[in-house]
Design a protein around this motif. Structure first.
Motif, PDB file in Angstrom:
ATOM      1  N   ASP B 301       0.836  -1.208   0.000  1.00  0.00           N
ATOM      2  CA  ASP B 301       0.000   0.000   0.000  1.00  0.00           C
ATOM      3  C   ASP B 301       0.872   1.259   0.000  1.00  0.00           C
ATOM      4  O   ASP B 301       0.377   2.351   0.198  1.00  0.00           O
ATOM      5  CB  ASP B 301      -0.939   0.008   1.214  1.00  0.00           C
ATOM      6  N   ARG B 302       2.135   1.063  -0.182  1.00  0.00           N
ATOM      7  CA  ARG B 302       3.153   2.116  -0.274  1.00  0.00           C
ATOM      8  C   ARG B 302       3.420   2.827   1.043  1.00  0.00           C
ATOM      9  O   ARG B 302       4.115   3.836   1.074  1.00  0.00           O
ATOM     10  CB  ARG B 302       2.788   3.103  -1.386  1.00  0.00           C
ATOM     11  N   LYS B 303       2.887   2.279   2.129  1.00  0.00           N
ATOM     12  CA  LYS B 303       3.308   2.809   3.424  1.00  0.00           C
ATOM     13  C   LYS B 303       4.661   2.183   3.776  1.00  0.00           C
ATOM     14  O   LYS B 303       4.991   1.076   3.346  1.00  0.00           O
ATOM     15  CB  LYS B 303       2.262   2.507   4.505  1.00  0.00           C
ATOM     16  N   ALA B 304       5.430   2.924   4.573  1.00  0.00           N
ATOM     17  CA  ALA B 304       6.752   2.426   4.952  1.00  0.00           C
ATOM     18  C   ALA B 304       6.655   1.571   6.201  1.00  0.00           C
ATOM     19  O   ALA B 304       5.843   1.838   7.090  1.00  0.00           O
ATOM     20  CB  ALA B 304       7.692   3.598   5.200  1.00  0.00           C
ATOM     21  N   LEU B 305       7.476   0.533   6.238  1.00  0.00           N
ATOM     22  CA  LEU B 305       7.593  -0.282   7.443  1.00  0.00           C
ATOM     23  C   LEU B 305       9.053  -0.262   7.890  1.00  0.00           C
ATOM     24  O   LEU B 305       9.949  -0.617   7.122  1.00  0.00           O
ATOM     25  CB  LEU B 305       7.167  -1.726   7.178  1.00  0.00           C
ATOM     26  N   GLN B 306       9.264   0.168   9.102  1.00  0.00           N
ATOM     27  CA  GLN B 306      10.601   0.100   9.691  1.00  0.00           C
ATOM     28  C   GLN B 306      10.833  -1.361  10.039  1.00  0.00           C
ATOM     29  O   GLN B 306      10.207  -1.902  10.934  1.00  0.00           O
ATOM     30  CB  GLN B 306      10.637   0.991  10.926  1.00  0.00           C
ATOM     31  N   ALA B 307      11.741  -2.013   9.306  1.00  0.00           N
ATOM     32  CA  ALA B 307      11.836  -3.470   9.389  1.00  0.00           C
ATOM     33  C   ALA B 307      12.976  -3.969  10.270  1.00  0.00           C
ATOM     34  O   ALA B 307      13.072  -5.154  10.567  1.00  0.00           O
ATOM     35  CB  ALA B 307      11.968  -4.051   7.987  1.00  0.00           C
ATOM     36  N   GLY B 308      13.835  -3.054  10.685  1.00  0.00           N
ATOM     37  CA  GLY B 308      14.941  -3.436  11.553  1.00  0.00           C
ATOM     38  C   GLY B 308      15.721  -2.186  11.893  1.00  0.00           C
ATOM     39  O   GLY B 308      15.768  -1.252  11.088  1.00  0.00           O
ATOM     40  N   THR B 309      16.305  -2.145  13.083  1.00  0.00           N
ATOM     41  CA  THR B 309      17.078  -0.957  13.449  1.00  0.00           C
ATOM     42  C   THR B 309      18.358  -1.372  14.164  1.00  0.00           C
ATOM     43  O   THR B 309      18.430  -2.426  14.788  1.00  0.00           O
ATOM     44  CB  THR B 309      16.299  -0.023  14.403  1.00  0.00           C
ATOM     45  N   SER B 310      19.353  -0.523  14.029  1.00  0.00           N
ATOM     46  CA  SER B 310      20.623  -0.722  14.712  1.00  0.00           C
ATOM     47  C   SER B 310      21.021   0.628  15.301  1.00  0.00           C
ATOM     48  O   SER B 310      21.049   1.628  14.585  1.00  0.00           O
ATOM     49  CB  SER B 310      21.671  -1.213  13.702  1.00  0.00           C
ATOM     50  N   HIS B 311      21.270   0.629  16.599  1.00  0.00           N
ATOM     51  CA  HIS B 311      21.526   1.891  17.279  1.00  0.00           C
ATOM     52  C   HIS B 311      22.966   2.019  17.737  1.00  0.00           C
ATOM     53  O   HIS B 311      23.506   1.097  18.343  1.00  0.00           O
ATOM     54  CB  HIS B 311      20.629   2.019  18.521  1.00  0.00           C
ATOM     55  N   ASN B 312      23.559   3.149  17.436  1.00  0.00           N
ATOM     56  CA  ASN B 312      24.804   3.510  18.092  1.00  0.00           C
ATOM     57  C   ASN B 312      24.388   4.271  19.347  1.00  0.00           C
ATOM     58  O   ASN B 312      23.867   5.389  19.263  1.00  0.00           O
ATOM     59  CB  ASN B 312      25.657   4.381  17.167  1.00  0.00           C
TER      60      ASN B 312
END
Lengths: 565, 565
Positions: B301-312
């Motif tokens: 549906d062209r919405k974005a999904l944050q699929a993974g994150t890496s934090h400093n």
């Protein structure tokens, strides 16, 4: 040292379920590191430094096996060999020392919780790897149920709520609001999942074609235990719980038996623990089960550890939750169910079965590292050839599927490394020195046979020879551990034919096996008077006519009585 | 049908975090099964029958994408093809229909919780299997931290508490007693573990020799979300969380980048999702991190999904918790940290990237079943030869490591099976009929190319030919899925150079990419006015001079704006 003398023992930190009462102290930073020698002591002291960090007040509660740890306080700066309390001197202190020194686990900031450290977790992964395959081979699928369960669920099965309500943790606030204010029910954190499983099963099971339904989950569970001990009994622990539903009681019984057999096989063949499989007495049956099967293991202090259970739940939960199916004749029937579990407690069982005064001793099939290679050199020119030989030995073994580690750190002496890896329980050590390189051979030492007796010189480095030798030897060690534990177990079970004999056996720390057909009240009386409970009616029964040791009435079976964890 | 009309939609059941307000109704038994046709409808209706069992009252809360499900109510007795709402008609309804019909998940009895069913869990296991190996290859060890954390911990890092306190679940009763009465602190159920990790790290890290410390855990976490959606946002979810500590900021930065690269590679190569890796804006950075890297995926549906994150994490947590080490010069320093996570949300991303009106579509490398074999026969004498050929084809493929299933059930027609397994998203189907047996060949159909175009006849059954063909074709399907998703993504990203252009792009549902150097306030204004947020500053930047689309000032980077889940 001043710092060291303020260290409480791991024992005391694991006996109260309350969290540290001085939270700021928990995070107290000290520049204590300056007082410390560098590793190994530092590394080994890690188990203690955490304790020191906790600075907990003296415990008000006590425990049978509690140890106020007079010895441990001075241990921090001593050599590792003295750090582990001798097993014969204080079994509980020895157990906790091993857990701390081998870096298997730490306590968490909330009393009774446990952090499973990488080395301990790797043992859990070995357990998972084996069982997960067996579960799938026997037709079970993994899945995941939520851990929050409406309180009302737990009340549906009468004996279940009776068994679990004293141990529940309740979530009452969510998203910053009291749940009760929002007209929602109290939530419990799962102590086990039979209730929520049945809630879901009612929605998935309609017809006999939906059966059998066989699932498993690897999950954490919470039981607010009053007396905790790392691995053996913690407020939160990891386990697998299998749940199945069947169309007939025969199928459910077959399934419950199949799973206890898988556990038994695992214990014998992988963990080298000669468990005794059997049926629990009515008194000791799982809250909500019709029958509980168990594997009972004898620890090094001869106390019994219930290492895994498989329950035939009958229709107890399906009736409470209305879990029904339409049979082939169009009739509605309640399903027949089982559940079965093995937990991180098993790691405690491995430690207490095989460990010795030197430390942990791991069966090769469970060991995260099966072979440790220690290179030995004195002169710089020896180093290259020794390390290169060590590396190629490592590669040879690795390629043939052996879990091998090369300890090529330069900060430690070979002697230190020998001790360290023995303490960590690595089944086999390979030593390679300059002379070995010249002769193209290695020295192999067994963890289970100390000193020279366990040492073999001149094993050829030639890949096919070495590989075969190591594999063979690992199998031998695996068998030796099982053999030793079996002999220990058998020499500590006494056949008794009267209550006096039973009391005598228990009083000298042994297990008593004798014919039993007495009442639940008699069973409770034994517990009260001797501290021992019926561990199980073993599947393997002696032949011949039996007379109940308590009543003199005819008995069908012998039971095993023992003190337990 | 009366029963069907009482079914609430999965949507409405997933939008409130409160638990069902009529607990007795939750377990209400109905003899509704008699009204139902047998499978497949029954099987497919499972997703709905649970809803019916819940009998929840109308929701007071609403949600942008909420669907009051007019269509689903009549669907129960219809054919599967009509059961799934067309994607173009209602994306959210389509998504929930797939989850129910493909039996990926159900909601749990507590609002906002999710039961991950075996087929959905098998996708999670495929994710785990891949990532677990990568984590270990890069030097991380698995371990386990307790889920109960003293409330005081969460307050130590200022932005962390701000971010998480609205979502916390609190345990206030343990073992039947109010914890406060026992003078113990409030406990939270972990929403993430940075705080308890630091508490433990302070005890394990002493010297630079203890660094880097790199661990990971596979665990459940709890966030009391107000708006939930299966897989995408649930009250409890499963994830892995990596936590590392380093001696230098450079090492921490390298680690954070390494992990987002592993996630990116996983997304592209395994899940066939062409994510855009990049850095989060300050506004969107994780509560407690210095920098957050993300992989952003475009859903159907062209919405974005944050699929993974890496934090400093910089030294934010190490300063809050005093996690220090003695460096090589004997100086005390705070460690530099990272944390990184992928969760069961990824399964939602796979569904919403590849699925179509027919149902789920799984990339071969993630699919629990890669090939479904459907045998076809009419006469009894054909059955034996067809089944025997089907079995040997299955064995050939299985031996070469292909995940294959033979659907030899006799209750369903081949046509029904075709539809069913297409809906379940199996990448490839092999059909074997009597004529195929005679000619020693099979028919192969691709899930990603419907109808005749995706069908190839006359592929030889000869093991080496078949094996090679199937492997080759699976690779082709894997590439095709990635190619299609990439084309879709690229055709829906608009390069913008002004706020008007940005608004225009967002208003037609696309992503906007443009130079950005404006303030946090401007960023929040965009969110307010368009509903879009900065998804990331992509690592891959266009060359040339950039002018901020909002302010006209020089800009170093383009940012991607989109509406998101």
């Amino acid at each position: 040292m001043a710092v060291a003398s303020r260290l409480p023992s791991l024992t005391s930190l694991f006996t109260s379920p309350s969290i540290s009462r001085r939270p700021t102290a928990v995070l107290l930073r000290r520049s204590r590191h300056n007082f410390r020698p560098p590793p190994p002591s530092q590394l080994l002291a890690a188990g203690f430094s955490m304790q020191s960090a906790a600075s907990s007040p003296p415990e008000t509660e006590d425990r049978v096996n509690n140890r106020k740890s007079p010895a441990s306080q001075e241990r921090v700066n001593q050599d590792r060999d003295q750090v582990i309390t001798p097993r014969s001197q204080d079994f509980n202190a020895w157990y906790l020392d091993i857990i701390a020194n081998a870096e298997l686990a730490d306590y968490g900031p909330v009393r009774g919780t446990m952090v499973i450290r990488p080395y301990g977790y790797a043992i859990w992964e070995a357990i998972q790897d084996y069982l997960n395959v067996k579960f799938k081979e026997t037709g079970h699928s993994n899945m995941y149920f939520p851990q929050f369960i409406p309180y009302s669920f737990i009340e549906k099965e009468a004996s279940h709520v009776e068994g679990f309500s004293p141990e529940l943790a309740l979530v009452t606030v969510g998203g910053g609001k009291e749940l009760e204010e929002k007209l929602v029910l109290k939530l419990i954190v799962r102590p086990t999942s039979e209730t929520i499983v049945n809630h879901m099963f009612t929605q998935w099971i309609h017809s006999h074609r939906d059966l059998p339904l066989m699932v498993n989950q690897w999950a954490n569970v919470t039981r607010w235990e009053m007396r905790t001990k790392p691995f053996v009994r913690t407020l939160e622990f990891l386990w697998q719980e299998g749940h199945t539903a069947h169309a007939t009681p025969e199928e459910a019984e077959k399934e419950a038996m199949q799973m206890i057999e898988i556990y038994t096989k695992f214990a014998f063949e992988q963990a080298a623990i000669p468990v005794i499989p059997g049926r629990k007495s009515k008194v000791e049956t799982f809250a909500g089960a019709s029958k509980t099967y168990t594997i009972e293991a004898m620890m090094g202090d001869r106390k019994a550890l219930q290492a895994g259970t498989s329950h035939n739940l009958g229709q107890n939960f399906s009736r409470a939750f209305g879990t029904q199916f339409t049979d082939e004749n169009g009739q509605r029937q309640h399903v027949w169910q089982t559940s079965w579990a093995v937990s991180t407690r098993f790691i405690g069982g491995i430690i207490m079965t095989h460990g010795d005064d030197t430390g942990l001793m791991l069966p090769p099939k469970i060991a995260p590292i099966q072979v440790i290679i220690v290179p030995i050199w004195k002169k710089a020119d020896e180093k290259t050839s020794v390390l290169s030989a060590a590396l190629s030995v490592k590669e040879v073994l690795q390629k043939s599927g052996i879990k091998v580690k090369l300890d090529d750190s330069e900060q430690r002496t070979p002697g230190w490394k020998f001790n360290f890896w023995e303490m960590k329980g690595i089944p086999m050590r390979i030593e390679i020195g300059p002379r070995d390189v010249s002769s193209g051979s290695v020295v192999i030492s067994r963890r289970d046979i100390p000193g020279k007796q366990g040492k073999v010189f001149g094993i050829s480095m030639e890949p096919s020879i070495l590989k075969a030798y190591v594999k063979d030897k690992l199998d031998e060690i695996q068998s030796a551990l099982l053999g030793r534990a079996t002999a220990f177990r058998d020499s500590n079970i006494v056949d008794v034919s009267s209550y006096d004999e039973l009391k005598e056996a228990i009083s000298i720390g042994k297990w008593a096996r004798g014919p039993w057909s007495a009442s639940d009240a008699d069973e409770l009386r034994v517990k009260e008077e001797t501290g021992a409970t019926i561990r199980c009616f073993p599947f393997e029964q002696p032949e011949g006519i039996k007379t109940c040791l308590m009543t003199g009435n005819p008995a069908d079976e012998v039971a095993i009585f023992a003190k337990s964890y």
